[in-house]
Write a protein that holds these residues in place. Structure first.
Motif, PDB file in Angstrom:
ATOM      1  N   ASP A  62     -13.290 -12.715  -4.830  1.00  0.00           N
ATOM      2  CA  ASP A  62     -12.258 -12.127  -3.966  1.00  0.00           C
ATOM      3  C   ASP A  62     -12.329 -12.813  -2.608  1.00  0.00           C
ATOM      4  O   ASP A  62     -13.366 -13.343  -2.216  1.00  0.00           O
ATOM      5  CB  ASP A  62     -12.493 -10.614  -3.799  1.00  0.00           C
ATOM      6  CG  ASP A  62     -11.200  -9.871  -3.460  1.00  0.00           C
ATOM      7  OD1 ASP A  62     -10.652  -9.184  -4.343  1.00  0.00           O
ATOM      8  OD2 ASP A  62     -10.726  -9.980  -2.306  1.00  0.00           O
ATOM      9  N   TYR A  94       7.842 -11.536  -2.796  1.00  0.00           N
ATOM     10  CA  TYR A  94       6.995 -11.062  -3.890  1.00  0.00           C
ATOM     11  C   TYR A  94       7.669 -11.298  -5.239  1.00  0.00           C
ATOM     12  O   TYR A  94       7.060 -11.824  -6.172  1.00  0.00           O
ATOM     13  CB  TYR A  94       6.710  -9.568  -3.684  1.00  0.00           C
ATOM     14  CG  TYR A  94       5.758  -8.969  -4.698  1.00  0.00           C
ATOM     15  CD1 TYR A  94       4.388  -9.172  -4.597  1.00  0.00           C
ATOM     16  CD2 TYR A  94       6.229  -8.188  -5.751  1.00  0.00           C
ATOM     17  CE1 TYR A  94       3.519  -8.620  -5.526  1.00  0.00           C
ATOM     18  CE2 TYR A  94       5.364  -7.628  -6.673  1.00  0.00           C
ATOM     19  CZ  TYR A  94       4.006  -7.840  -6.557  1.00  0.00           C
ATOM     20  OH  TYR A  94       3.143  -7.300  -7.466  1.00  0.00           O
ATOM     21  N   ILE A 131       1.492   0.688  -9.806  1.00  0.00           N
ATOM     22  CA  ILE A 131       0.162   1.161 -10.220  1.00  0.00           C
ATOM     23  C   ILE A 131      -0.556   1.720  -8.989  1.00  0.00           C
ATOM     24  O   ILE A 131      -0.419   1.185  -7.885  1.00  0.00           O
ATOM     25  CB  ILE A 131      -0.678  -0.011 -10.807  1.00  0.00           C
ATOM     26  CG1 ILE A 131       0.097  -0.768 -11.916  1.00  0.00           C
ATOM     27  CG2 ILE A 131      -2.038   0.478 -11.307  1.00  0.00           C
ATOM     28  CD1 ILE A 131       0.421   0.005 -13.157  1.00  0.00           C
ATOM     29  N   THR A 148      -3.028   1.722  -6.661  1.00  0.00           N
ATOM     30  CA  THR A 148      -4.104   0.858  -6.157  1.00  0.00           C
ATOM     31  C   THR A 148      -3.943   0.720  -4.638  1.00  0.00           C
ATOM     32  O   THR A 148      -2.892   1.073  -4.090  1.00  0.00           O
ATOM     33  CB  THR A 148      -4.014  -0.584  -6.748  1.00  0.00           C
ATOM     34  OG1 THR A 148      -2.867  -1.222  -6.182  1.00  0.00           O
ATOM     35  CG2 THR A 148      -3.935  -0.597  -8.255  1.00  0.00           C
TER      36      THR A 148
HETATM   37  N1  LIG Z   1      -0.374  -2.113  -7.732  1.00  0.00           N
HETATM   38  C1  LIG Z   1       0.808  -2.335  -8.265  1.00  0.00           C
HETATM   39  O1  LIG Z   1       1.697  -1.476  -8.235  1.00  0.00           O
HETATM   40  C2  LIG Z   1       1.100  -3.640  -8.927  1.00  0.00           C
HETATM   41  C3  LIG Z   1       2.235  -3.706  -9.731  1.00  0.00           C
HETATM   42  C4  LIG Z   1       2.538  -4.914 -10.343  1.00  0.00           C
HETATM   43  C5  LIG Z   1       1.727  -6.009 -10.148  1.00  0.00           C
HETATM   44  N2  LIG Z   1       0.634  -5.911  -9.361  1.00  0.00           N
HETATM   45  C6  LIG Z   1      -0.182  -7.120  -9.192  1.00  0.00           C
HETATM   46  O2  LIG Z   1      -1.481  -6.867  -9.626  1.00  0.00           O
HETATM   47  C7  LIG Z   1      -2.402  -7.674  -8.898  1.00  0.00           C
HETATM   48  C8  LIG Z   1      -3.486  -6.782  -8.349  1.00  0.00           C
HETATM   49  O3  LIG Z   1      -2.883  -5.830  -7.490  1.00  0.00           O
HETATM   50  P1  LIG Z   1      -3.607  -4.503  -7.022  1.00  0.00           P
HETATM   51  O4  LIG Z   1      -2.614  -3.441  -7.023  1.00  0.00           O
HETATM   52  O5  LIG Z   1      -4.885  -4.351  -7.744  1.00  0.00           O
HETATM   53  O6  LIG Z   1      -3.833  -4.914  -5.495  1.00  0.00           O
HETATM   54  P2  LIG Z   1      -5.100  -4.750  -4.548  1.00  0.00           P
HETATM   55  O7  LIG Z   1      -4.620  -5.061  -3.201  1.00  0.00           O
HETATM   56  O8  LIG Z   1      -5.744  -3.453  -4.815  1.00  0.00           O
HETATM   57  O9  LIG Z   1      -6.057  -5.907  -5.076  1.00  0.00           O
HETATM   58  C9  LIG Z   1      -5.729  -7.256  -4.920  1.00  0.00           C
HETATM   59  C10 LIG Z   1      -7.009  -8.011  -4.634  1.00  0.00           C
HETATM   60  O10 LIG Z   1      -6.656  -9.390  -4.435  1.00  0.00           O
HETATM   61  C11 LIG Z   1      -7.424  -9.846  -3.348  1.00  0.00           C
HETATM   62  N3  LIG Z   1      -6.784 -11.001  -2.726  1.00  0.00           N
HETATM   63  C12 LIG Z   1      -5.712 -11.013  -1.898  1.00  0.00           C
HETATM   64  N4  LIG Z   1      -5.473 -12.260  -1.486  1.00  0.00           N
HETATM   65  C13 LIG Z   1      -6.408 -13.043  -2.062  1.00  0.00           C
HETATM   66  C14 LIG Z   1      -6.692 -14.431  -1.998  1.00  0.00           C
HETATM   67  N5  LIG Z   1      -5.972 -15.265  -1.236  1.00  0.00           N
HETATM   68  N6  LIG Z   1      -7.728 -14.920  -2.729  1.00  0.00           N
HETATM   69  C15 LIG Z   1      -8.486 -14.080  -3.477  1.00  0.00           C
HETATM   70  N7  LIG Z   1      -8.279 -12.762  -3.550  1.00  0.00           N
HETATM   71  C16 LIG Z   1      -7.250 -12.255  -2.845  1.00  0.00           C
HETATM   72  C17 LIG Z   1      -7.516  -8.676  -2.406  1.00  0.00           C
HETATM   73  O11 LIG Z   1      -8.563  -8.823  -1.470  1.00  0.00           O
HETATM   74  C18 LIG Z   1      -7.722  -7.524  -3.369  1.00  0.00           C
HETATM   75  O12 LIG Z   1      -9.075  -7.306  -3.633  1.00  0.00           O
HETATM   76  C19 LIG Z   1      -1.599  -8.376  -7.820  1.00  0.00           C
HETATM   77  O13 LIG Z   1      -1.323  -9.688  -8.212  1.00  0.00           O
HETATM   78  C20 LIG Z   1      -0.327  -7.554  -7.759  1.00  0.00           C
HETATM   79  O14 LIG Z   1       0.761  -8.325  -7.339  1.00  0.00           O
HETATM   80  C21 LIG Z   1       0.296  -4.743  -8.748  1.00  0.00           C
END
Ligand SMILES: NC(=O)c1ccc[n+]([C@@H]2O[C@H](COP(=O)([O-])OP(=O)(O)OC[C@H]3O[C@@H](n4cnc5c(N)ncnc54)[C@H](O)[C@@H]3O)[C@@H](O)[C@H]2O)c1
Length: 250
Positions: A37, A157, A190, A192
């Motif tokens: 991360d 996004y 989701i 998160t």
């Molecule tokens: N939460 C949602 O509703 C949702 C829905 C669809 C897709 N997603 C996708 O799922 C993935 C995870 O999302 P999440 O909800 O767990 O988000 P989150 O913010 O809880 O976790 C994302 C993680 O990625 C890390 N990160 C950010 N930039 C980074 C970088 N440059 N290098 C390495 N790590 C980096 C962050 O520090 C964090 O730990 C993302 O790609 C997001 O777009 C999330």
């Protein structure tokens, strides 16, 4: 016996949310998990929780937007652990929400693309030589329903995720005969930390479009990741698996 026994798996963006849930699930199924991360402390926390629960994990600080750092990271993992079976890429940022296109800047677009899209490309590019040599590999990129359906007010996004889905389809075909599968996952909204800064209006819009009428849980997405990143996912590649509570039935 776990389905990941003996395997080495990297979870990029594993310090929180979906990535953390996937790291924990895969470790519980036998994988040695490298939690990477950009936020070092979060990766370390997830990794210690895994070790505390009897699993095997180490933490690494890696920014997926940094092509050279990603290549050095994956090469060092292959050297240190002797193999690299799967990569789960959950690193991502949401960028502006509830923002009309006229207010989106070049910097907004560049920032979101450099992490969400280029990060996926750099990880895949660096993993392929290692996986080709082993004639085995699984790569799973977490995309989004936004990339399939185009949620309004969050153009950077949306375009990062639809481009990611296109990238997955193309590169999966490039390596389809090499024992490597590359797939995407498209979650709807989701529960998160990512959604902590999403506007109330955008959240309401997204939930209103989910037939199950609720947010998804990170653990539910992790289950789909667990299949797509495992050896069981042997005849599906270039696909975008859905975890959207019935929103996207295609
Ligand atoms: N939460 C949602 O509703 C949702 C829905 C669809 C897709 N997603 C996708 O799922 C993935 C995870 O999302 P999440 O909800 O767990 O988000 P989150 O913010 O809880 O976790 C994302 C993680 O990625 C890390 N990160 C950010 N930039 C980074 C970088 N440059 N290098 C390495 N790590 C980096 C962050 O520090 C964090 O730990 C993302 O790609 C997001 O777009 C999330």
């Amino acid at each position: 016996m776990g389905i990941y026994d003996g395997q080495v798996v990297v979870v990029a963006g594993g310090g929180a949310g979906i990535g953390a849930a996937a790291a924990e699930l895969l470790a519980s199924r036998g994988a040695s998990v490298i939690v990477s991360d950009v936020v070092k402390g979060n990766a370390e926390q997830v990794s210690s929780a895994i070790n505390g629960a009897g699993g095997k994990s180490v933490a690494r600080e890696v920014n997926v937007a940094d092509q050279q750092a990603v290549a050095e990271f994956l090469n060092s993992i292959a050297k240190e652990f002797g193999r690299l079976d799967a990569i789960v890429n959950s690193a991502g940022i949401v960028g502006p929400t509830n923002t009309p296109l006229e207010k989106i800047t070049a910097a907004d677009i560049e920032k979101v693309l450099s992490i969400n899209l280029l990060g996926a490309i750099w990880l895949t590019q660096a993993a392929l030589p290692i996986m080709k040599a082993a004639k085995y590999g699984r790569i799973v990129h977490v995309a989004s329903i936004a990339g399939k359906e185009g949620n309004p007010g969050m153009t950077p996004y949306v375009l990062s995720k639809s481009a990611m889905i296109g990238f997955v389809k193309a590169v999966a075909k490039e390596v389809a005969t090499e024992g490597i599968t590359i797939n995407a996952i498209a979650p709807a909204v989701i529960k998160t930390p990512m959604n902590a800064s999403t506007s109330e209006e955008t959240l309401k819009y997204m939930i209103s479009r989910i037939p199950m009428g609720r947010l998804g849980e990170a653990e539910e997405v992790a289950e789909m990741i667990s299949f797509a990143a495992s050896s069981a996912c042997s005849f599906t590649t270039g696909f975008c698996f859905d975890t959207s509570g019935g929103r996207a039935t295609y």
